[in-house]
Design a protein around this motif. Structure first.
Motif, PDB file in Angstrom:
ATOM      1  N   GLN A 110       0.827  -1.216   0.000  1.00  0.00           N
ATOM      2  CA  GLN A 110       0.000   0.000   0.000  1.00  0.00           C
ATOM      3  C   GLN A 110       0.855   1.257   0.000  1.00  0.00           C
ATOM      4  N   ALA A 154       2.345   1.939  -3.327  1.00  0.00           N
ATOM      5  CA  ALA A 154       1.355   2.465  -4.282  1.00  0.00           C
ATOM      6  C   ALA A 154       1.102   3.948  -4.020  1.00  0.00           C
ATOM      7  N   THR A 196      -2.127   0.392  -8.226  1.00  0.00           N
ATOM      8  CA  THR A 196      -3.032  -0.465  -7.456  1.00  0.00           C
ATOM      9  C   THR A 196      -2.196  -1.213  -6.433  1.00  0.00           C
ATOM     10  N   SER A 197      -2.820  -1.580  -5.338  1.00  0.00           N
ATOM     11  CA  SER A 197      -2.185  -2.536  -4.438  1.00  0.00           C
ATOM     12  C   SER A 197      -3.258  -3.482  -3.936  1.00  0.00           C
ATOM     13  N   ALA A 198      -2.866  -4.734  -3.810  1.00  0.00           N
ATOM     14  CA  ALA A 198      -3.844  -5.743  -3.397  1.00  0.00           C
ATOM     15  C   ALA A 198      -3.152  -6.823  -2.587  1.00  0.00           C
ATOM     16  N   PHE A 230      -5.775 -12.559  -2.345  1.00  0.00           N
ATOM     17  CA  PHE A 230      -7.197 -12.612  -2.034  1.00  0.00           C
ATOM     18  C   PHE A 230      -7.481 -13.827  -1.164  1.00  0.00           C
ATOM     19  N   GLY A 231      -8.176 -13.588  -0.064  1.00  0.00           N
ATOM     20  CA  GLY A 231      -8.572 -14.703   0.771  1.00  0.00           C
ATOM     21  C   GLY A 231      -8.121 -14.537   2.208  1.00  0.00           C
ATOM     22  N   PRO A 232      -8.261 -15.595   2.991  1.00  0.00           N
ATOM     23  CA  PRO A 232      -7.921 -15.493   4.410  1.00  0.00           C
ATOM     24  C   PRO A 232      -6.420 -15.382   4.613  1.00  0.00           C
ATOM     25  N   PHE A 291      -7.046  -5.902 -13.063  1.00  0.00           N
ATOM     26  CA  PHE A 291      -7.028  -6.262 -11.647  1.00  0.00           C
ATOM     27  C   PHE A 291      -6.684  -7.745 -11.484  1.00  0.00           C
ATOM     28  N   ALA A 292      -6.217  -8.355 -12.565  1.00  0.00           N
ATOM     29  CA  ALA A 292      -5.807  -9.758 -12.499  1.00  0.00           C
ATOM     30  C   ALA A 292      -4.563  -9.878 -11.631  1.00  0.00           C
ATOM     31  N   GLN A 293      -4.363 -11.073 -11.104  1.00  0.00           N
ATOM     32  CA  GLN A 293      -3.160 -11.301 -10.324  1.00  0.00           C
ATOM     33  C   GLN A 293      -1.932 -11.261 -11.239  1.00  0.00           C
ATOM     34  N   ILE A 294      -0.803 -10.906 -10.644  1.00  0.00           N
ATOM     35  CA  ILE A 294       0.429 -10.780 -11.427  1.00  0.00           C
ATOM     36  C   ILE A 294       0.888 -12.168 -11.880  1.00  0.00           C
ATOM     37  N   GLU A 295       1.176 -12.296 -13.168  1.00  0.00           N
ATOM     38  CA  GLU A 295       1.659 -13.561 -13.702  1.00  0.00           C
ATOM     39  C   GLU A 295       3.193 -13.609 -13.590  1.00  0.00           C
ATOM     40  N   ILE A 328     -15.240 -18.152  -0.595  1.00  0.00           N
ATOM     41  CA  ILE A 328     -15.366 -16.754  -0.171  1.00  0.00           C
ATOM     42  C   ILE A 328     -15.006 -15.825  -1.325  1.00  0.00           C
ATOM     43  N   PHE A 329     -14.665 -16.432  -2.477  1.00  0.00           N
ATOM     44  CA  PHE A 329     -14.060 -15.653  -3.554  1.00  0.00           C
ATOM     45  C   PHE A 329     -15.114 -15.135  -4.530  1.00  0.00           C
ATOM     46  N   PHE A 378     -13.111  -8.830  -3.512  1.00  0.00           N
ATOM     47  CA  PHE A 378     -11.651  -8.899  -3.552  1.00  0.00           C
ATOM     48  C   PHE A 378     -11.081  -8.163  -4.751  1.00  0.00           C
ATOM     49  N   HIS A 429     -11.089  -5.280  -2.322  1.00  0.00           N
ATOM     50  CA  HIS A 429      -9.848  -5.302  -1.551  1.00  0.00           C
ATOM     51  C   HIS A 429      -8.649  -4.782  -2.339  1.00  0.00           C
ATOM     52  N   THR A 430      -8.865  -4.246  -3.525  1.00  0.00           N
ATOM     53  CA  THR A 430      -7.761  -3.681  -4.308  1.00  0.00           C
ATOM     54  C   THR A 430      -7.808  -2.162  -4.191  1.00  0.00           C
ATOM     55  N   MET A 431      -6.661  -1.585  -3.830  1.00  0.00           N
ATOM     56  CA  MET A 431      -6.595  -0.120  -3.679  1.00  0.00           C
ATOM     57  C   MET A 431      -6.213   0.518  -5.000  1.00  0.00           C
ATOM     58  N   GLU A 433     -11.162  -5.803 -17.665  1.00  0.00           N
ATOM     59  CA  GLU A 433     -10.086  -6.680 -18.136  1.00  0.00           C
ATOM     60  C   GLU A 433     -10.192  -6.855 -19.657  1.00  0.00           C
ATOM     61  N   ASP A 437      -8.768 -16.532 -11.374  1.00  0.00           N
ATOM     62  CA  ASP A 437      -8.260 -15.298 -11.961  1.00  0.00           C
ATOM     63  C   ASP A 437      -8.617 -15.227 -13.451  1.00  0.00           C
ATOM     64  N   VAL A 438      -9.016 -14.035 -13.890  1.00  0.00           N
ATOM     65  CA  VAL A 438      -9.322 -13.807 -15.306  1.00  0.00           C
ATOM     66  C   VAL A 438      -8.298 -12.824 -15.850  1.00  0.00           C
ATOM     67  N   LYS A 439      -7.502 -13.276 -16.789  1.00  0.00           N
ATOM     68  CA  LYS A 439      -6.455 -12.424 -17.338  1.00  0.00           C
ATOM     69  C   LYS A 439      -6.837 -11.945 -18.736  1.00  0.00           C
TER      70      LYS A 439
END
Lengths: 189, 406
Positions: free
Chosen positions: A19, A22, A34-36, A39-41, A62-66, B117-118, B168, B172-174, B284, B368-370
């Protein structure tokens, strides 16, 4: 776009570091940040990652970094647990919290490496939580030095934005200390 | 003065709710909505906003409290996700049937069994037929702006609004969010005046048993039967599209941000193939379109903001010149296909739109959707169409489909 992955363990301030980076990048003039968290517990002590994306233009993914451009490793024990290099692009920079020299870390990836004794610096500046060193601020200092992306000046501003006045002074001195102490490929020692 | 801060989607929603002078909040925490209710309870506890936070034991009660609050003229807010929304199901109908302008955030999450939870959009899509307006947000700026628009829309058309955003992925993304200044919001959003005020001085019986036929009340006034009341809700929803578009235009004039009203377009001017979806998957898709254009494929995106009322005229116009359409969605109407895909096809019935339409189900349970994957599947489908192959089954993106079905 610059993609940064933070590797650490729950309780190390991984999400906070992502954070602050960013925020610092935005203050420096990057329009897209962005910062994230993962995702999850989250569980204290369990491996986790957080991400920071930094871009000249607003971010539309907003996809996760590959494949990250930069990996920051807050806990060197993770190098044996997680395939950190597997999510780092060829030529990507790896920044590690370790008292070792870069060539002694055993990381043999052909990629640039920067090291800083984040834990030692955290102890010296009393950044300790429940007996453990808080290495996120020192690693932000190493990031400022090694990544050539967000300057020390703006990461200081990021810390001032996020941290309470009671802990700010120690964090700022640790940040600068880590900035000076960072060693590695391409850095003048 | 407006100010820009780096916020999560849940923070953006909380800031929006605060600017709307909400008077009653009742919500029950559930991942990934939880932090939104925490921000609001803090804001109320600290006195930052003057509102009542009513603690409840369930989502069913949370919405019941909002219905009661809205009935006596208070601006009411709630939020939930997934099973929480499903637990509200009965009260969703009750709120819409009572024509109460409640606004809720649905922080989209998959539905069990098995537990997840996703993120996906099965929760809100499965509440499609409850009579609520549903608006889907593509990023955190759109969340705060849509929330402010939602109260204005709801209070004009007297229909509750569900502001949906991906758990999420956005919650949960800033990211940078411009928070409008309070005076401009106040000028845009007048105070709420209830259509019927319940008061001890003027006791009324609301929502009594309604008979199949119209009949006179105790004062001899002819009253609607159940079916007329259903027709009025349907008519109001059908007309609400105009209001949503007009409120969006007014918002754009005052705040300088136009989210497109019913839908938005990206690089569609000369597009042969149009990708469409709701929420972050559509964002996306804009990245996928950039990549496809670099490869010489004229692609564009139509992002659906409003799912109910379904913007039939707007989609007919937006897809008129498409030669191929890919509908990407995070839900499935079990036993058929994605709900958005069916609705789009139905909207095109009887028009000249005859482009092949391919359905892509993606991102269920947080997979995840890329952009890269969206571009790849688009190329595959275009190749298939070019080879003259008939319409194939729905694509399950990035999902193993070769294992036994039990």
């Amino acid at each position: 776009m610059h993609e940064v992955i933070w590797h650490g363990r729950g309780g190390q301030g991984v999400v906070l570091a992502a954070q602050i980076l960013a925020e610092s990048a935005y203050m420096q003039g990057f329009k897209g940040v962005t910062s994230a968290p993962t995702f999850g517990p989250e569980r204290r002590g369990a491996p986790l990652t957080a991400s920071t994306k930094i871009s000249e233009t607003p971010i539309r993914t907003f996809a996760q970094i590959e494949y990250a451009d930069i990996a920051v490793v807050l806990d060197p024990s993770l190098l044996k647990v997680i395939n950190i290099l597997g999510s780092l692009r060829p030529g990507g920079l790896i920044i590690v919290n370790t008292p070792l020299k870069a060539e002694d870390t055993g990381i043999d990836s052909g990629r640039p490496i920067a090291v800083v004794d984040g834990a030692g610096i955290a102890f010296r500046h009393h950044l300790i939580k429940e007996g453990a060193p808080m290495v996120n601020t020192p690693l932000l200092g190493a990031f400022a030095r090694a990544a050539n992306l967000v300057s020390l000046e703006f990461i200081e501003k990021g810390l001032k934005w996020k941290l309470s006045s009671t802990v700010l002074a120690n964090n700022l001195s640790a940040l600068r200390d880590a900035y000076e102490a960072t060693r590695g490929s391409g850095l003048e020692n | 003065m407006s100010r820009t801060e780096i916020l999560t989607g849940n923070q953006a929603a909380a800031e929006g709710a605060k600017l709307c002078h909400i008077q009653v909040v009742s919500a029950y925490p559930i991942t990934p909505q939880t932090s939104l209710t925490e921000y609001l309870s803090q804001a109320i506890e600290s006195g930052e906003i003057k509102a009542e936070y009513v603690r409840v034991e369930s989502e069913h009660s949370a919405l019941s409290v909002c219905i009661a609050a809205s009935s006596v003229g208070a601006r009411a807010f709630t939020s939930t996700s997934s099973h929480g929304l499903l637990y509200m199901h009965e009260q969703l109908h009750w709120a819409a049937g009572s024509r109460l302008p409640i606004v809720m955030c649905c922080v989209n999450r998959g539905v069990g069994a098995p537990w997840s939870i996703f993120n996906d959009q099965q929760d809100s899509i499965s509440q499609r037929d409850t009579g609520w307006i549903q608006i889907y947000c593509r990023d955190n700026q759109e969340i705060i702006d849509t929330l402010i628009q939602a109260y204005r829309i709801a209070e004009i058309v007297k229909i509750p609004v569900m502001v949906c955003y991906d758990g999420f992925v956005l919650s949960h993304t800033m990211m940078p969010v411009e928070i409008p200044d309070a005076e401009t919001v106040d000028a845009f959003l007048p105070p709420y005046h209830a259509h019927t005020i319940l008061s001890p001085e003027d006791p009324r019986n609301i929502n009594p048993v309604t008979f199949p036929w119209r009949r006179a009340d105790q004062d001899g006034v002819m009253c609607d039967g159940y079916m007329e009341l259903r027709y009025k809700l349907q008519s109001a929803l059908e007309a609400a599209g105009e209001t949503i578009a007009a409120v969006g235009r007014d918002f754009a004039e005052r705040f300088g941000r136009d989210h497109g009203g019913l839908l938005w377009r990206y690089r569609t001017e000369d597009a042969d193939v149009i990708l469409t979806g709701m929420g972050s998957i559509a964002t996306e898709a804009t990245m996928a379109v950039d990549a496809l254009r670099e490869q010489g494929i004229a692609a564009g995106v139509v992002g659906l903001r409003v799912y109910r009322p379904f913007p039939k005229a707007a989609v007919r116009e937006a897809f008129r010149d498409a030669h191929a359409i890919l509908v990407m969605e995070k839900d499935i109407s079990y036993g058929y296909e994605g709900a958005l895909c069916s609705d789009l096809k139905a909207a095109f019935y009887g028009t000249e739109i005859s482009a092949p339409i391919h359905n892509v189900v993606a991102g269920l349970g947080g997979r995840d959707v890329k952009a890269r994957e969206l571009a790849e599947v688009t190329r595959e489908i275009l190749d298939r169409i070019a080879a003259g192959q008939p319409e194939g089954p729905t694509t399950w993106l990035n999902c193993r489909t070769d294992t036994p079905t039990e």
